[in-house]
Write a protein that holds these residues in place. Structure first.
Motif, PDB file in Angstrom:
ATOM      1  N   PRO A 195       0.725  -1.278  -0.040  1.00 44.38           N
ATOM      2  CA  PRO A 195      -0.099   0.074  -0.017  1.00 44.38           C
ATOM      3  C   PRO A 195       0.912   1.067   0.091  1.00 44.38           C
ATOM      4  O   PRO A 195       1.899   1.137   0.575  1.00 44.38           O
ATOM      5  CB  PRO A 195      -0.790  -0.202   1.423  1.00 44.38           C
ATOM      6  N   ASN A 196       0.271   2.275  -0.447  1.00 50.30           N
ATOM      7  CA  ASN A 196       1.002   3.654  -0.492  1.00 50.30           C
ATOM      8  C   ASN A 196       2.319   3.650  -1.214  1.00 50.30           C
ATOM      9  O   ASN A 196       3.192   4.380  -0.675  1.00 50.30           O
ATOM     10  CB  ASN A 196       1.031   4.140   0.801  1.00 50.30           C
ATOM     11  N   ILE A 197       2.639   2.946  -2.333  1.00 49.12           N
ATOM     12  CA  ILE A 197       3.807   2.967  -2.972  1.00 49.12           C
ATOM     13  C   ILE A 197       4.115   3.908  -3.903  1.00 49.12           C
ATOM     14  O   ILE A 197       3.156   4.753  -4.358  1.00 49.12           O
ATOM     15  CB  ILE A 197       3.880   1.399  -3.685  1.00 49.12           C
ATOM     16  N   ALA A 198       5.455   4.109  -3.706  1.00 50.26           N
ATOM     17  CA  ALA A 198       6.047   5.635  -4.469  1.00 50.26           C
ATOM     18  C   ALA A 198       7.231   5.079  -4.567  1.00 50.26           C
ATOM     19  O   ALA A 198       8.306   4.426  -3.623  1.00 50.26           O
ATOM     20  CB  ALA A 198       5.813   6.758  -3.782  1.00 50.26           C
ATOM     21  N   VAL A 199       7.945   5.386  -5.934  1.00 50.63           N
ATOM     22  CA  VAL A 199       9.442   4.856  -6.203  1.00 50.63           C
ATOM     23  C   VAL A 199      10.062   6.155  -6.645  1.00 50.63           C
ATOM     24  O   VAL A 199       9.490   6.940  -7.490  1.00 50.63           O
ATOM     25  CB  VAL A 199       9.296   3.855  -7.137  1.00 50.63           C
ATOM     26  N   LYS A 200      11.155   6.408  -5.896  1.00 53.56           N
ATOM     27  CA  LYS A 200      12.015   7.535  -6.486  1.00 53.56           C
ATOM     28  C   LYS A 200      13.516   6.867  -6.861  1.00 53.56           C
ATOM     29  O   LYS A 200      14.019   6.192  -6.200  1.00 53.56           O
ATOM     30  CB  LYS A 200      12.289   8.582  -5.452  1.00 53.56           C
ATOM     31  N   GLN A 203      16.552  10.590  -6.898  1.00 50.28           N
ATOM     32  CA  GLN A 203      15.811  11.982  -6.633  1.00 50.28           C
ATOM     33  C   GLN A 203      14.653  12.363  -7.529  1.00 50.28           C
ATOM     34  O   GLN A 203      14.118  13.626  -7.503  1.00 50.28           O
ATOM     35  CB  GLN A 203      16.912  13.082  -6.586  1.00 50.28           C
ATOM     36  N   SER A 204      13.941  11.494  -8.468  1.00 50.64           N
ATOM     37  CA  SER A 204      13.371  11.733  -9.545  1.00 50.64           C
ATOM     38  C   SER A 204      11.942  10.721  -9.292  1.00 50.64           C
ATOM     39  O   SER A 204      12.507   9.515  -9.284  1.00 50.64           O
ATOM     40  CB  SER A 204      13.585  12.037 -10.697  1.00 50.64           C
ATOM     41  N   TRP A 233      15.368   7.176 -15.508  1.00 46.35           N
ATOM     42  CA  TRP A 233      15.978   8.044 -14.497  1.00 46.35           C
ATOM     43  C   TRP A 233      17.302   7.595 -13.989  1.00 46.35           C
ATOM     44  O   TRP A 233      17.822   7.898 -12.897  1.00 46.35           O
ATOM     45  CB  TRP A 233      14.838   7.895 -13.386  1.00 46.35           C
ATOM     46  N   LEU A 234      17.883   6.619 -14.760  1.00 44.09           N
ATOM     47  CA  LEU A 234      19.257   5.977 -14.261  1.00 44.09           C
ATOM     48  C   LEU A 234      20.492   6.691 -15.012  1.00 44.09           C
ATOM     49  O   LEU A 234      20.219   7.403 -15.974  1.00 44.09           O
ATOM     50  CB  LEU A 234      19.267   4.623 -14.849  1.00 44.09           C
ATOM     51  N   HIS A 235      21.559   6.524 -14.381  1.00 43.15           N
ATOM     52  CA  HIS A 235      22.672   7.191 -14.662  1.00 43.15           C
ATOM     53  C   HIS A 235      23.226   5.868 -15.678  1.00 43.15           C
ATOM     54  O   HIS A 235      23.642   4.899 -14.936  1.00 43.15           O
ATOM     55  CB  HIS A 235      23.779   7.308 -13.535  1.00 43.15           C
ATOM     56  N   LEU A 236      23.552   6.167 -16.902  1.00 45.26           N
ATOM     57  CA  LEU A 236      24.009   4.993 -17.755  1.00 45.26           C
ATOM     58  C   LEU A 236      25.360   5.408 -17.990  1.00 45.26           C
ATOM     59  O   LEU A 236      26.031   5.779 -18.808  1.00 45.26           O
ATOM     60  CB  LEU A 236      23.377   5.489 -19.003  1.00 45.26           C
ATOM     61  N   VAL A 239      28.195   5.709 -12.445  1.00 48.93           N
ATOM     62  CA  VAL A 239      27.971   6.292 -11.145  1.00 48.93           C
ATOM     63  C   VAL A 239      26.909   5.491 -10.395  1.00 48.93           C
ATOM     64  O   VAL A 239      25.869   4.932 -11.079  1.00 48.93           O
ATOM     65  CB  VAL A 239      27.136   7.720 -11.672  1.00 48.93           C
ATOM     66  N   THR A 240      26.784   5.583  -9.055  1.00 47.49           N
ATOM     67  CA  THR A 240      25.717   4.886  -8.303  1.00 47.49           C
ATOM     68  C   THR A 240      24.688   5.115  -8.617  1.00 47.49           C
ATOM     69  O   THR A 240      24.205   6.540  -8.497  1.00 47.49           O
ATOM     70  CB  THR A 240      26.179   4.888  -6.832  1.00 47.49           C
ATOM     71  N   ASN A 241      23.526   4.339  -8.704  1.00 49.95           N
ATOM     72  CA  ASN A 241      22.025   4.561  -8.718  1.00 49.95           C
ATOM     73  C   ASN A 241      21.428   4.334  -7.408  1.00 49.95           C
ATOM     74  O   ASN A 241      21.680   3.116  -6.685  1.00 49.95           O
ATOM     75  CB  ASN A 241      21.293   3.975  -9.871  1.00 49.95           C
ATOM     76  N   ARG A 242      20.605   5.324  -7.047  1.00 55.94           N
ATOM     77  CA  ARG A 242      19.732   4.958  -5.778  1.00 55.94           C
ATOM     78  C   ARG A 242      18.518   4.976  -5.757  1.00 55.94           C
ATOM     79  O   ARG A 242      17.821   5.827  -6.447  1.00 55.94           O
ATOM     80  CB  ARG A 242      20.351   6.071  -4.768  1.00 55.94           C
TER      81      ARG A 242
END
Length: 486
Positions: A195-200, A203-204, A233-236, A239-242
């Motif tokens: 429930p209440n899922i959101a994925v960032k 930072q986007s 939204w990934l760094h291709l 660089v580390t993706n968070r």
């Protein structure tokens, strides 16, 4: 690898119940249930636990039953077939997972969820596992939790994504997807959002599929739980993706995983279906004969089975007839429409009997394909007979229409003659009145009534007319009783 997997699945589809039970028991799986359950369980086992040992067991069981046809099957096996499913337990790439894991905790303190395996998806082929299924851990007693995980792409992975072709505008065929499921080590898990899922991502916020509105009263909208495409939204680069997952902590345990996948379209799956899963016309006739074989214990003898040529999905004539191997009915549906509908809204349910219809169990009916080519567009239904033959039943509909027409009652004609057509004692001014017909003079009006009744004679039935009531007259003063159809 892909060709061997297809070969193993084709072998499993031909197994008997005893063969399926031996295969499942050898791999430590339950061997109880109906044949359709055993087939589905064995196919999922081949997909998720594919290994040289499993392939060897499948080959031995197949060759024990078909000692002379195993070489033929290998010779006829199509090469270079795109496979839309693969094991999700491939080796993770060497990334910064060694140093930092879910929720920013070091790896020894937060290990991946034990033996959690997600169900293979027909439209996604897993190329590499970037983050294995790992449980979301609540940091406090709050209902809304934030969990983080990080990963890096290797230069080759970044190049794969960057150079991938577009299957639709803005959507590449190579993607990085986030999948979420229940933390359960029993069986394979389907995608399930908390429930209440959101994925960032970095930072986007990225798009998460919303709810489907329900047209039925009292039924809540349903949310399609499918992989979340986080590629844009990934760094291709290295660089580390968070990734930050916001989720509702209401007692259930969830795990997340990240995969590098190749995405297929409905046309890709249709091409694979035509190459790998076509049931011959001879085998279809044997299936029909088995269903119509006389059963001495049955009080009712079945002499034929009717099958519609109209697809139950779109109410149009079937183009490519398709069935599910584990379904008991012979009715087919259109393969192209079925794949297109599941591409937009994946349910994988048989439109005829509402039972599960996974892609790996679909097959094209070779006999009905021939029938559709031989029949005209007007034929909407056929009947299979006990010897495996068939006949169109449109003639029966025509006979029913003729029978309905013959049952319509017939009435004698009412001939309408012009005024003066039959003068009393004189020669007719018009054509002679047909025998047995009823002549009605509609030209009578008030003036003619006065001419005929004022100076002329009275009616011959003077006695009867004296006792009978005065006849009703209409708008133009003629007797309504004159117009009578016999």
């Amino acid at each position: 690898m892909a060709a061997e997997l297809v070969e193993a699945m084709n072998m499993v589809k031909s197994f008997r119940v005893s063969d399926l039970q031996r295969l499942l028991a050898s791999m430590g799986r339950s061997k109880s249930g109906l044949k359709q359950d055993l087939v589905g369980r064995a196919l999922r086992l081949v997909q998720t636990e594919y290994s040289p040992e499993l392939l060897k067991n499948v080959r031995q069981l197949y060759e024990s039953r078909f000692p002379r046809t195993s070489g033929w099957l290998a010779a006829r096996r199509p090469e270079g077939i795109p496979v839309s499913y693969s094991s999700l337990s491939s080796t993770p790439s060497a990334t910064s997972q060694e140093a930092e894991y879910l929720n920013g905790i070091t790896k020894p303190m937060a290990t991946p969820a034990p033996e959690v395996k997600l169900v293979p998806l027909p439209f996604y082929q897993t190329l590499e596992t970037l983050l294995p299924p790992t449980e979301l851990i609540a940091q406090n007693n709050e209902k809304l939790q934030d969990s983080q995980c990080i990963f890096e792409l290797t230069p080759s992975q970044a190049d794969q994504i960057r150079n991938a072709s577009e299957i639709r505008p803005g959507i590449r065929s190579i993607q990085v997807v986030l999948r979420i499921c229940y933390t359960d080590s029993i069986g394979v898990q389907e995608d399930q959002y908390p429930p209440n899922i959101a994925v960032k991502v970095n930072q986007s916020y990225c798009h998460v599929p919303g709810y489907y509105p329900s047209n039925k009263p009292g039924v809540e909208p349903r949310r399609p739980c499918r992989p979340v495409n986080i590629t844009p939204w990934l760094h291709l680069s290295t660089v580390t993706n968070r990734i930050t997952v916001t989720w509702g902590n209401f007692g259930k345990r969830y795990s997340v995983a990240v995969y590098l996948v190749r995405m297929f379209t409905a046309s890709d799956l249709f091409s694979q279906l035509k190459l790998c899963s076509v049931e011959s016309a001879e085998r279809c006739r044997e299936r029909i004969q088995d269903k119509l074989r006389f059963d001495p214990e049955s009080e009712i003898a079945t002499t034929g089975l009717r099958v519609s040529l109209i697809c139950p999905l779109v109410k149009m004539r079937i183009g490519v007839p398709c069935r599910v191997l584990t379904c008991a009915h012979l009715q087919c549906f259109d393969a192209v429409f079925f794949l297109q509908m599941n591409e937009k809204k994946p349910t994988w349910t048989c439109p005829v009997c509402d039972k599960p219809a996974p892609f790996e169990l679909l097959t094209i009916d070779g006999l009905l394909s021939e029938i559709l080519k031989e029949t005209s567009e007007e034929i909407e239904e056929i009947e299979y007979l006990t010897d495996g033959s068939w006949r169109p039943i449109s003639d029966d509909k025509e006979k029913e229409k003729e029978r309905e027409r013959s049952d319509t009652p017939e009435y004698s004609l009412v001939d309408i003659w012009p005024r003066g057509a039959a003068a009393a004692g004189g020669v007719s001014a018009g054509p002679a009145a047909p025998p047995g017909g009823v002549v009605v003079d509609l030209t009578l009006d008030s003036s003619s009534e006065e001419e005929g009744g004022g100076g002329g004679g009275e009616s011959e039935d003077t006695e009867d007319s004296a006792d009978s009531p005065t006849p009703k007259r209409g708008r133009y003063n003629y007797d309504k009783d004159l117009v009578t159809a016999y």
